[in-house]
Design a protein around this motif. Structure first.
Motif, short mmCIF file in Angstrom:
data_model
loop_
_atom_site.label_atom_id
_atom_site.label_comp_id
_atom_site.label_asym_id
_atom_site.label_seq_id
_atom_site.Cartn_x
_atom_site.Cartn_y
_atom_site.Cartn_z
N HIS A 78 0.85 -1.19 0.00
CA HIS A 78 0.00 0.00 0.00
C HIS A 78 0.89 1.24 0.00
O HIS A 78 1.64 1.45 0.94
CB HIS A 78 -0.91 0.02 1.23
N LEU A 79 0.79 2.05 -1.03
CA LEU A 79 1.57 3.28 -1.12
C LEU A 79 0.67 4.45 -0.78
O LEU A 79 -0.37 4.65 -1.40
CB LEU A 79 2.14 3.44 -2.54
N LEU A 80 1.06 5.19 0.22
CA LEU A 80 0.31 6.38 0.63
C LEU A 80 1.20 7.58 0.39
O LEU A 80 2.26 7.71 0.99
CB LEU A 80 -0.08 6.28 2.12
N GLN A 81 0.78 8.44 -0.53
CA GLN A 81 1.56 9.63 -0.87
C GLN A 81 0.72 10.87 -0.60
O GLN A 81 -0.51 10.84 -0.70
CB GLN A 81 1.97 9.62 -2.34
N ALA A 82 1.42 11.95 -0.31
CA ALA A 82 0.73 13.21 -0.06
C ALA A 82 -0.05 13.64 -1.30
O ALA A 82 0.42 13.48 -2.42
CB ALA A 82 1.74 14.29 0.33
N ASP A 83 -1.22 14.17 -1.06
CA ASP A 83 -2.05 14.74 -2.11
C ASP A 83 -1.78 16.24 -2.09
O ASP A 83 -2.38 16.97 -1.30
CB ASP A 83 -3.53 14.43 -1.85
N GLY A 84 -0.86 16.68 -2.90
CA GLY A 84 -0.39 18.06 -2.82
C GLY A 84 0.70 18.14 -1.76
O GLY A 84 1.68 17.42 -1.82
N ASN A 85 0.48 18.95 -0.73
CA ASN A 85 1.48 19.10 0.33
C ASN A 85 1.16 18.31 1.59
O ASN A 85 1.90 18.40 2.56
CB ASN A 85 1.62 20.59 0.70
N GLN A 86 0.06 17.59 1.58
CA GLN A 86 -0.31 16.89 2.80
C GLN A 86 -1.03 15.58 2.49
O GLN A 86 -1.55 15.38 1.40
CB GLN A 86 -1.20 17.78 3.67
N ILE A 87 -1.03 14.72 3.50
CA ILE A 87 -1.80 13.49 3.41
C ILE A 87 -3.18 13.80 3.96
O ILE A 87 -3.32 14.32 5.06
CB ILE A 87 -1.12 12.37 4.21
N LYS A 88 -4.19 13.53 3.19
CA LYS A 88 -5.57 13.86 3.56
C LYS A 88 -6.15 12.79 4.49
O LYS A 88 -5.77 11.62 4.43
CB LYS A 88 -6.45 13.95 2.31
N VAL A 89 -7.06 13.20 5.34
CA VAL A 89 -7.72 12.30 6.29
C VAL A 89 -8.37 11.14 5.54
O VAL A 89 -8.28 9.98 5.96
CB VAL A 89 -8.76 13.06 7.15
N GLU A 90 -9.01 11.43 4.43
CA GLU A 90 -9.69 10.37 3.68
C GLU A 90 -8.70 9.34 3.15
O GLU A 90 -9.02 8.14 3.07
CB GLU A 90 -10.53 10.96 2.54
N GLN A 91 -7.48 9.77 2.79
CA GLN A 91 -6.46 8.82 2.34
C GLN A 91 -6.11 7.86 3.48
O GLN A 91 -5.96 6.66 3.25
CB GLN A 91 -5.20 9.56 1.90
N VAL A 92 -5.96 8.39 4.68
CA VAL A 92 -5.60 7.56 5.83
C VAL A 92 -6.75 6.62 6.17
O VAL A 92 -6.54 5.44 6.46
CB VAL A 92 -5.22 8.43 7.04
N ARG A 93 -7.98 7.12 6.13
CA ARG A 93 -9.13 6.26 6.40
C ARG A 93 -9.20 5.10 5.41
O ARG A 93 -9.46 3.96 5.77
CB ARG A 93 -10.42 7.07 6.35
N LEU A 95 -6.71 3.83 3.70
CA LEU A 95 -5.60 2.92 3.98
C LEU A 95 -5.92 2.05 5.20
O LEU A 95 -5.72 0.84 5.16
CB LEU A 95 -4.31 3.70 4.22
N CYS A 96 -6.43 2.66 6.26
CA CYS A 96 -6.78 1.90 7.47
C CYS A 96 -7.80 0.81 7.16
O CYS A 96 -7.70 -0.31 7.67
CB CYS A 96 -7.31 2.83 8.55
N GLN A 97 -8.77 1.13 6.32
CA GLN A 97 -9.78 0.14 5.94
C GLN A 97 -9.14 -1.04 5.21
O GLN A 97 -9.45 -2.20 5.49
CB GLN A 97 -10.86 0.77 5.06
N SER A 98 -8.21 -0.75 4.30
CA SER A 98 -7.57 -1.84 3.57
C SER A 98 -6.62 -2.64 4.46
O SER A 98 -6.40 -3.82 4.23
CB SER A 98 -6.84 -1.30 2.34
N LEU A 99 -6.08 -2.01 5.50
CA LEU A 99 -5.16 -2.71 6.40
C LEU A 99 -5.87 -3.62 7.39
O LEU A 99 -5.22 -4.44 8.03
CB LEU A 99 -4.30 -1.70 7.16
N THR A 100 -7.18 -3.50 7.50
CA THR A 100 -7.89 -4.40 8.41
C THR A 100 -7.98 -5.81 7.86
O THR A 100 -8.26 -6.74 8.59
CB THR A 100 -9.33 -3.88 8.70
N ASN A 101 -7.69 -5.95 6.59
CA ASN A 101 -7.65 -7.28 5.97
C ASN A 101 -6.35 -7.96 6.36
O ASN A 101 -5.33 -7.31 6.57
CB ASN A 101 -7.75 -7.17 4.45
N THR A 102 -6.33 -9.27 6.41
CA THR A 102 -5.11 -10.01 6.73
C THR A 102 -4.19 -10.03 5.51
O THR A 102 -4.63 -9.82 4.38
CB THR A 102 -5.42 -11.45 7.16
N ALA A 103 -2.92 -10.31 5.75
CA ALA A 103 -1.95 -10.40 4.67
C ALA A 103 -2.39 -11.45 3.66
O ALA A 103 -2.86 -12.52 4.03
CB ALA A 103 -0.57 -10.74 5.22
N GLN A 104 -2.21 -11.15 2.42
CA GLN A 104 -2.66 -12.06 1.36
C GLN A 104 -1.57 -13.03 0.91
O GLN A 104 -1.86 -14.13 0.49
CB GLN A 104 -3.14 -11.26 0.15
#
Length: 109
Positions: A78-93, A95-104
């Motif tokens: 999972h690559l999380l990059q800043a949207d402009g100059n910052q990481i947006k709350v929705e990007q983190v949300r 990512l967190c949702q996708s991380l609740t899944n177990t390793a594939q």
């Protein structure tokens, strides 16, 4: 991911040593700008951590995990990059949702 940036050599070697010793951190922040190779370093570290081959200090490029990473479709990368100059709350949300899944692929976890 194959760019040879000499100033990243020490960081790559340190990460490879941590992998060999089994002392990888559960998370890392890389405060390195994209222009200085920050994304490349992160991608290298992720590819090496996910690589099934434990004999090299670089991703083997041949195992299933390496092929998936190279194709941009590894389900555990999972690559999380800043949207402009910052990481947006929705990007983190998201990512967190996708991380609740177990390793594939069953990589280091």
């Amino acid at each position: 991911m194959s760019a040879n940036l000499p100033w990243l050599h020490d960081a790559k070697q340190q990460f490879a040593a941590q992998r060999r010793q089994g002392t990888l951190a559960h998370a890392m922040l890389l405060p390195l700008p994209e222009a200085d190779g920050g994304v490349l370093l992160g991608q290298f570290m992720a590819a090496l951590a996910l690589c099934s081959s434990l004999v090299a200090d670089v991703p083997c490029g041949h195992c299933k995990s390496c092929q998936l990473v190279n194709a941009g479709s590894h389900p555990d990368f999972h690559l999380l990059q800043a949207d402009g100059n910052q990481i947006k709350v929705e990007q983190v949300r998201s990512l967190c949702q996708s991380l609740t899944n177990t390793a594939q692929q069953g990589a280091f976890g």
